[in-house]
Design an enzyme around this catalytic site. Structure first.
Site, PDB file in Angstrom:
ATOM      1  NE  ARG A  23      -3.109   0.282   3.238  1.00 49.05           N
ATOM      2  CZ  ARG A  23      -4.330   0.766   3.077  1.00 49.05           C
ATOM      3  NH1 ARG A  23      -5.211   0.101   2.374  1.00 49.05           N
ATOM      4  NH2 ARG A  23      -4.692   1.900   3.628  1.00 49.05           N
ATOM      5  NE  ARG A  65       5.738   9.198  -4.385  1.00 51.48           N
ATOM      6  CZ  ARG A  65       5.116   9.566  -3.287  1.00 51.48           C
ATOM      7  NH1 ARG A  65       5.767  10.121  -2.283  1.00 51.48           N
ATOM      8  NH2 ARG A  65       3.822   9.391  -3.199  1.00 51.48           N
ATOM      9  NE  ARG A 120      -2.703   5.610  12.402  1.00 50.21           N
ATOM     10  CZ  ARG A 120      -3.127   5.244  11.201  1.00 50.21           C
ATOM     11  NH1 ARG A 120      -2.415   5.515  10.120  1.00 50.21           N
ATOM     12  NH2 ARG A 120      -4.269   4.596  11.048  1.00 50.21           N
ATOM     13  CE1 TYR A 178      -6.450  -1.158   5.581  1.00 50.81           C
ATOM     14  CE2 TYR A 178      -4.779  -2.811   5.132  1.00 50.81           C
ATOM     15  CZ  TYR A 178      -5.148  -1.613   5.688  1.00 50.81           C
ATOM     16  OH  TYR A 178      -4.201  -0.876   6.345  1.00 50.81           O
ATOM     17  CD  GLU A 199      -4.969   4.838  14.779  1.00 49.17           C
ATOM     18  OE1 GLU A 199      -5.137   6.026  14.432  1.00 49.17           O
ATOM     19  OE2 GLU A 199      -4.775   3.916  13.971  1.00 49.17           O
ATOM     20  NE  ARG A 256      -4.088  -6.156  15.467  1.00 41.13           N
ATOM     21  CZ  ARG A 256      -3.720  -6.455  16.701  1.00 41.13           C
ATOM     22  NH1 ARG A 256      -4.196  -7.524  17.322  1.00 41.13           N
ATOM     23  NH2 ARG A 256      -2.880  -5.662  17.340  1.00 41.13           N
ATOM     24  CG  ASP A 311      -7.704   3.267   1.534  1.00 43.22           C
ATOM     25  OD1 ASP A 311      -7.690   3.123   2.766  1.00 43.22           O
ATOM     26  OD2 ASP A 311      -6.682   3.219   0.833  1.00 43.22           O
TER      27      ASP A 311
HETATM   28  P1  FAD Z   1     -18.198   1.451   8.564  1.00 46.67           P
HETATM   29  O1  FAD Z   1     -17.767   2.851   8.611  1.00 46.67           O
HETATM   30  O2  FAD Z   1     -17.586   0.479   9.527  1.00 46.67           O
HETATM   31  O3  FAD Z   1     -19.788   1.442   8.757  1.00 46.67           O
HETATM   32  C1  FAD Z   1     -20.519   0.301   9.146  1.00 46.67           C
HETATM   33  C2  FAD Z   1     -21.582   0.786  10.112  1.00 46.67           C
HETATM   34  O4  FAD Z   1     -22.463  -0.312  10.419  1.00 46.67           O
HETATM   35  C3  FAD Z   1     -21.006   1.259  11.453  1.00 46.67           C
HETATM   36  O5  FAD Z   1     -21.443   2.546  11.733  1.00 46.67           O
HETATM   37  C4  FAD Z   1     -21.539   0.230  12.446  1.00 46.67           C
HETATM   38  O6  FAD Z   1     -21.811   0.801  13.723  1.00 46.67           O
HETATM   39  C5  FAD Z   1     -22.818  -0.206  11.773  1.00 46.67           C
HETATM   40  N1  FAD Z   1     -23.290  -1.538  12.205  1.00 46.67           N
HETATM   41  C6  FAD Z   1     -22.558  -2.672  12.234  1.00 46.67           C
HETATM   42  N2  FAD Z   1     -23.322  -3.679  12.725  1.00 46.67           N
HETATM   43  C7  FAD Z   1     -24.553  -3.160  12.986  1.00 46.67           C
HETATM   44  C8  FAD Z   1     -25.749  -3.698  13.541  1.00 46.67           C
HETATM   45  N3  FAD Z   1     -25.832  -4.992  13.917  1.00 46.67           N
HETATM   46  N4  FAD Z   1     -26.824  -2.890  13.684  1.00 46.67           N
HETATM   47  C9  FAD Z   1     -26.741  -1.579  13.324  1.00 46.67           C
HETATM   48  N5  FAD Z   1     -25.617  -1.008  12.824  1.00 46.67           N
HETATM   49  C10 FAD Z   1     -24.536  -1.797  12.657  1.00 46.67           C
HETATM   50  N6  FAD Z   1      -9.857   5.287   4.290  1.00 46.67           N
HETATM   51  C11 FAD Z   1      -9.295   6.252   3.510  1.00 46.67           C
HETATM   52  O7  FAD Z   1      -9.673   6.400   2.337  1.00 46.67           O
HETATM   53  N7  FAD Z   1      -8.342   7.105   4.023  1.00 46.67           N
HETATM   54  C12 FAD Z   1      -7.898   7.016   5.299  1.00 46.67           C
HETATM   55  O8  FAD Z   1      -7.030   7.797   5.717  1.00 46.67           O
HETATM   56  C13 FAD Z   1      -8.453   5.994   6.130  1.00 46.67           C
HETATM   57  N8  FAD Z   1      -8.042   5.858   7.399  1.00 46.67           N
HETATM   58  C14 FAD Z   1      -8.592   4.901   8.187  1.00 46.67           C
HETATM   59  C15 FAD Z   1      -8.161   4.798   9.504  1.00 46.67           C
HETATM   60  C16 FAD Z   1      -8.723   3.848  10.343  1.00 46.67           C
HETATM   61  C17 FAD Z   1      -8.250   3.756  11.762  1.00 46.67           C
HETATM   62  C18 FAD Z   1      -9.717   2.948   9.839  1.00 46.67           C
HETATM   63  C19 FAD Z   1     -10.317   1.911  10.726  1.00 46.67           C
HETATM   64  C20 FAD Z   1     -10.148   3.049   8.527  1.00 46.67           C
HETATM   65  C21 FAD Z   1      -9.592   4.013   7.679  1.00 46.67           C
HETATM   66  N9  FAD Z   1     -10.028   4.168   6.366  1.00 46.67           N
HETATM   67  C22 FAD Z   1      -9.461   5.137   5.572  1.00 46.67           C
HETATM   68  C23 FAD Z   1     -11.099   3.312   5.790  1.00 46.67           C
HETATM   69  C24 FAD Z   1     -12.515   3.905   5.951  1.00 46.67           C
HETATM   70  O9  FAD Z   1     -12.790   4.063   7.325  1.00 46.67           O
HETATM   71  C25 FAD Z   1     -13.534   2.963   5.304  1.00 46.67           C
HETATM   72  O10 FAD Z   1     -13.272   2.839   3.919  1.00 46.67           O
HETATM   73  C26 FAD Z   1     -14.989   3.369   5.457  1.00 46.67           C
HETATM   74  O11 FAD Z   1     -15.284   3.933   6.704  1.00 46.67           O
HETATM   75  C27 FAD Z   1     -15.856   2.153   5.237  1.00 46.67           C
HETATM   76  O12 FAD Z   1     -17.221   2.459   5.370  1.00 46.67           O
HETATM   77  P2  FAD Z   1     -18.261   1.292   5.636  1.00 46.67           P
HETATM   78  O13 FAD Z   1     -19.623   1.911   5.505  1.00 46.67           O
HETATM   79  O14 FAD Z   1     -17.967   0.122   4.785  1.00 46.67           O
HETATM   80  O15 FAD Z   1     -17.989   0.788   7.124  1.00 46.67           O
HETATM   81  N1  UDP Z   2       3.597   0.741   7.899  1.00 48.21           N
HETATM   82  C1  UDP Z   2       4.825   0.667   8.527  1.00 48.21           C
HETATM   83  N2  UDP Z   2       5.370   1.785   9.080  1.00 48.21           N
HETATM   84  C2  UDP Z   2       4.746   2.988   9.037  1.00 48.21           C
HETATM   85  C3  UDP Z   2       3.495   3.063   8.378  1.00 48.21           C
HETATM   86  C4  UDP Z   2       2.945   1.927   7.832  1.00 48.21           C
HETATM   87  O1  UDP Z   2       5.401  -0.401   8.597  1.00 48.21           O
HETATM   88  O2  UDP Z   2       5.299   3.964   9.557  1.00 48.21           O
HETATM   89  C5  UDP Z   2       3.037  -0.512   7.320  1.00 48.21           C
HETATM   90  C6  UDP Z   2       2.135  -1.235   8.305  1.00 48.21           C
HETATM   91  O3  UDP Z   2       2.298  -2.620   8.090  1.00 48.21           O
HETATM   92  C7  UDP Z   2       0.746  -0.828   7.879  1.00 48.21           C
HETATM   93  C8  UDP Z   2       0.917  -0.753   6.367  1.00 48.21           C
HETATM   94  O4  UDP Z   2       2.232  -0.234   6.190  1.00 48.21           O
HETATM   95  O5  UDP Z   2      -0.233  -1.754   8.270  1.00 48.21           O
HETATM   96  C9  UDP Z   2      -0.096   0.127   5.658  1.00 48.21           C
HETATM   97  O6  UDP Z   2      -0.027   1.413   6.201  1.00 48.21           O
HETATM   98  P1  UDP Z   2      -1.213   2.426   6.058  1.00 48.21           P
HETATM   99  O7  UDP Z   2      -0.786   3.732   6.612  1.00 48.21           O
HETATM  100  O8  UDP Z   2      -1.714   2.370   4.668  1.00 48.21           O
HETATM  101  O9  UDP Z   2      -2.282   1.775   7.042  1.00 48.21           O
HETATM  102  P2  UDP Z   2      -3.735   2.295   7.486  1.00 48.21           P
HETATM  103  O10 UDP Z   2      -3.874   3.731   7.076  1.00 48.21           O
HETATM  104  O11 UDP Z   2      -4.700   1.379   6.785  1.00 48.21           O
HETATM  105  O12 UDP Z   2      -3.723   2.092   8.954  1.00 48.21           O
END
Ligand code: FAD
Ligand code: UDP
Length: 365
Positions: A171, A175, A279, A347, A299, A248, A349
């Site tokens: 991911r 560069r 982080r 997984y 986090e 996780r 985004d």
């Molecule tokens: P979710 O947001 O998980 O929505 C599912 C919803 O269903 C939740 O609100 C949950 O409460 C609800 N639900 C589940 N079960 C039930 C039930 N039984 N009854 C009622 N409600 C229920 N993407 C990026 O593009 N850029 C980023 O920088 C980025 N950073 C991230 C950092 C973290 C820590 C995480 C975890 C994800 C990140 N993502 C990022 C990914 C992004 O969060 C997801 O792509 C997006 O939120 C997915 O939306 P979703 O609707 O599939 O899931």
């Molecule tokens: N990663 C790492 N060091 C860093 C940042 C990321 O080793 O400083 C690795 C780690 O395995 C992570 C993966 O790169 O799970 C993807 O990172 P990303 O930032 O895309 O993860 P996310 O935003 O989904 O948490």
């Protein structure tokens, strides 16, 4: 008589995009959400005039113009570019892996010099990389792997890098230019008014019930609509009949600090194993904030157990095979569609999540 065309379980991004498109086609929609707010994991909320990403840093990035145009219909994006810093035992490096990182790590100045060092260090990996450790060493060499990847990854995923799939590390860009942009995508930014406003606008005109768990009375909820889009965990839907999928989870520790600038950048990764969090996010920097106070979030990765939020699917072979069995079972549930990061065990985004939701709309509506 059924009251709604669609019941949507979960008010995250996937459910909200589907809700919007269904509404546009004249369908009636009820959304049930177990949390006390809309938006799923992209939810933000204001504190001291700072938009706080409540479930971890969310930076929107995509190379898909259709997806970029889609979100820009609803909200304006700022020009934030993610350029995180890695802190390894007090040594500071630029991320992702680029000439700034190589220059500091190896004392080199040109791409050729950097390539030479990495070439030497990657020689230990023969053939196709079999796991994350081999993949990482073959991309950036042993030294960067040891300082910037090993500890972070093992904290994040709770297992040895030798037991993780290689794709996770692919991911990240590598560069040979002095470019600290974490993403290669054409478009990037954060909604000026926050992600919650994006979701509010997507679900306009839909009925929403918060604090409502679908499993509290699934038969009753299903009886309210002709069809259901379910965006919770697919194994949870089937009461884990074939066993539990791996996830996780995370614990977020928020602090409001009486100072204007804690770390000078939105994201600092702590890459050594000994520090328990992966982080620290300083939220104001996502919006170039100048408020007198600041909000930071540490986090902490944690092993997922039933009852916790399943933030990341662990897409290794074993889990993917188990997921395939649930997909087979789901195909026998004609009026329920499984969508989103949890329903599709991917997984995703945000941009990929929107792509998948729009593809579903194309097929379904
Ligand atoms: P979710 O947001 O998980 O929505 C599912 C919803 O269903 C939740 O609100 C949950 O409460 C609800 N639900 C589940 N079960 C039930 C039930 N039984 N009854 C009622 N409600 C229920 N993407 C990026 O593009 N850029 C980023 O920088 C980025 N950073 C991230 C950092 C973290 C820590 C995480 C975890 C994800 C990140 N993502 C990022 C990914 C992004 O969060 C997801 O792509 C997006 O939120 C997915 O939306 P979703 O609707 O599939 O899931
Ligand atoms: N990663 C790492 N060091 C860093 C940042 C990321 O080793 O400083 C690795 C780690 O395995 C992570 C993966 O790169 O799970 C993807 O990172 P990303 O930032 O895309 O993860 P996310 O935003 O989904 O948490």
């Amino acid at each position: 008589m059924k009251k709604y065309d669609y019941l949507i379980v979960g008010c995250g991004l996937f459910g909200a995009v589907f809700a919007h498109e269904a509404k546009k086609k004249g369908k009636s929609v009820l959304i049930v959400e177990k949390r006390d707010h809309i938006g799923g994991n992209i939810y933000c909320e204001e504190q001291e005039g700072i938009l706080v990403h409540k479930y971890g840093a969310h930076i929107f990035h995509t190379s898909n113009k259709a997806v970029w145009d889609y979100v820009n219909q609803f909200v304006e994006f700022n020009n934030f570019v993610n350029s995180p810093i890695a802190n390894y035992k007090g040594e500071i490096y630029n991320m992702p892996f680029n000439m700034n990182t190589f220059s500091k790590m190896f004392g080199v100045a040109t791409p050729k010099e950097a390539e030479r060092v990495i070439e030497e260090q990657r020689a230990e990996v023969q053939g196709e990389p079999k796991n994350l450790e081999e993949q990482a060493i073959s991309l950036v060499g042993r030294e960067i792997y040891t300082k910037l990847i090993k500890g972070y990854t093992e904290k994040q995923w709770g297992r040895d890098c030798k037991d993780l799939p290689a794709f996770i590390i692919k991911r990240l860009p590598v560069r040979y230019t002095y470019n600290n942009n974490y993403f290669n995508d054409r478009y990037q930014g954060i909604p000026v008014e926050g992600y919650t406003v994006l979701i509010e606008r997507l679900i306009e005109g839909c009925d929403v019930r918060l604090n409502t768990d679908f499993f509290a009375d699934r038969e009753m909820f299903l009886s309210l609509a002709d069809k259901c889009l379910y965006t919770g965990t697919i194994d949870g839907y089937f009461d884990y009949i074939y066993g539990k999928l791996g996830y996780r989870s995370l614990r977020f520790e928020n602090e409001l600090l009486d100072e204007p600038n804690y770390q000078g950048v939105a994201v600092v990764n702590y890459t050594e194993r000994e520090i328990p969090y992966t982080r620290i996010i300083e939220h104001k920097h996502f919006a170039f904030g100048t408020q007198p106070k600041t909000v930071i979030t540490k986090e902490y990765p944690v092993d997922w157990e039933e009852g916790m939020e399943p933030y990341y699917p662990i897409n290794d072979e074993e889990n993917n095979a188990l997921y395939a069995r649930y997909v087979e079972r789901a195909s026998k549930e004609p009026n329920v569609i499984f969508g989103g990061r949890l329903g599709m065990y991917k997984y995703y985004d945000m941009d990929k999540c929107i792509e998948a939701a729009l593809a579903l709309c194309e097929k379904e509506l």
